[in-house]
Design an enzyme around this catalytic site. Structure first.
Site, short mmCIF file in Angstrom:
data_model
loop_
_atom_site.label_atom_id
_atom_site.label_comp_id
_atom_site.label_asym_id
_atom_site.label_seq_id
_atom_site.Cartn_x
_atom_site.Cartn_y
_atom_site.Cartn_z
N ARG A 57 -4.41 1.35 2.84
CA ARG A 57 -3.09 1.94 3.13
C ARG A 57 -2.84 3.17 2.25
O ARG A 57 -2.32 4.18 2.71
CB ARG A 57 -2.00 0.89 2.90
CG ARG A 57 -0.59 1.40 3.22
CD ARG A 57 0.41 0.26 3.24
NE ARG A 57 1.75 0.73 3.59
CZ ARG A 57 2.78 0.75 2.76
NH1 ARG A 57 2.63 0.30 1.51
NH2 ARG A 57 3.96 1.19 3.13
N HIS A 61 -2.03 6.97 3.62
CA HIS A 61 -0.82 7.69 3.21
C HIS A 61 -1.17 8.98 2.47
O HIS A 61 -0.41 9.95 2.53
CB HIS A 61 0.05 6.79 2.33
CG HIS A 61 0.87 5.81 3.10
ND1 HIS A 61 2.20 5.57 2.83
CD2 HIS A 61 0.55 5.01 4.15
CE1 HIS A 61 2.66 4.66 3.68
NE2 HIS A 61 1.66 4.30 4.49
N ASN A 89 6.78 5.22 0.43
CA ASN A 89 5.64 4.91 -0.45
C ASN A 89 6.00 3.95 -1.58
O ASN A 89 5.15 3.63 -2.41
CB ASN A 89 5.06 6.19 -1.04
CG ASN A 89 4.25 6.99 -0.03
OD1 ASN A 89 3.73 6.44 0.93
ND2 ASN A 89 4.16 8.30 -0.24
#
Length: 326
Positions: A57, A61, A89
């Site tokens: 992940r 991102h 985030n």
């Protein structure tokens, strides 16, 4: 047409960033890179089994905002609010950040100032995916670390899970990904977990007359309600993305979608939309097809917005720009 002109035309048809990446980029300058990263991530994953999902992940991102340049790793300071402190985030994995930092420390002792944090993150992600059962794919190296990390740039470059499938398809298309590649990348949800606030509307506030999404498997929905009862006060409450094999990278995610066991609204939308459903069916029936598509999509993702040469730097520490460190 002369040979030099032909060579020039050939060169300019290749994206500049990709042309600078190589499987053997550190062969002479840091020959132990692969083994150091592999040993570091193995120890971390064994101690903290959610590291693999968190790192995958983190990589996504990072690449989707400023490109794969480790801008997600920068810490905020009194001058700048960095990417990792953007709202979307806030739930990024501390274990993922730590595994990259550990690998960087080990590499600085062996070959100081040579290996970029963005290359470490790319390699660590691939190794961790493979470690939990996923496909091996090539990682070309030679990325430089970015010199910009701003929280204000994040929201417009990452898609929320409650957006429509039309929005999601368009978002990935703008980033250069096909529908098939988007569905394959979504398969990364076969590992890891999501916080309750990401899917609370599906189980508590679906609409005015029906609190729970009727297309969610009833017992699954009830279990989620119990898990997330106090999610507004305990924001750490979460559930596995793949309730059947949460720690194994496989095609169970797609099988779950067809059974009403998709967790996020964006997950469930994949099985409802006629543009994405054929790929869900394919990957549910054929794990090898999913692995091949996922590996291809990850190789493509790893080239997103890559910086080379003077467009980036090799950080001394992954959480700070060199020029700020003085």
């Amino acid at each position: 047409m002369t040979l030099p002109v032909l060579l020039l035309l050939l060169f300019i048809t290749i994206p500049f960033s990709e042309s600078k990446l190589s499987m053997e980029y550190y062969k002479k300058t840091c020959p132990d890179l692969e083994s150091i990263v592999r040993d570091t991530v193995t120890l971390k994953q064994m101690a903290n089994p959610t590291t693999a999902a968190g790192t995958l992940r983190l990589f996504f991102h990072d690449c989707m905002v400023e490109g794969c340049d480790a801008s997600i790793l920068i810490s905020s300071d009194h001058i700048n609010i960095a990417e990792r402190d953007a709202d979307i985030n806030q739930s990024l994995s501390g274990d993922a950040l730590e595994v990259v930092a550990r690998a960087k420390t080990a590499l600085e002792l062996t070959c100081p100032g040579i290996v970029s944090c963005s290359d470490i993150l790319a390699l660590a992600t691939r190794n961790l995916v493979t470690m939990v059962g996923g496909p091996f794919y090539n990682v070309r190296l030679g990325r430089k670390d970015g010199k910009v990390s701003q929280a204000s740039r994040v929201e417009a470059n990452l898609i929320r899970s409650n957006r429509t499938m039309e929005d999601i398809i368009n978002y990935f298309a703008v980033k250069g990904f096909t529908i098939e590649e988007m569905v394959a990348l979504s398969g990364g949800h076969t590992i890891g977990f999501s916080h309750c606030k990401e899917f609370a509307e599906r189980i508590f506030n679906y609409n005015r007359t029906t609190p729970t999404d009727p297309e969610m498997y009833p017992k699954f929905a009830e279990g989620l309600k119990k898990t997330c009862t106090n999610y507004q006060t305990n924001t750490a409450m979460s559930a596995f993305n793949d309730v059947i094999t949460p720690g194994k990278f496989d095609n169970m995610y797609y099988l779950n979608l067809k059974r009403g066991l998709g967790l996020l609204s964006s997950d469930h939308a994949l099985v409802k939309d006629p543009r994405t459903r054929p790929f869900v069916d394919l990957y549910a029936a054929d794990q090898a097809a999913f692995f091949k598509a996922f590996a291809h999509a990850m190789e493509k993702l790893a080239h997103q917005g890559v910086k080379t040469g003077r467009k980036g730097e090799v950080r001394h520490r992954c959480d700070a720009f060199n020029f700020i460190q003085g």
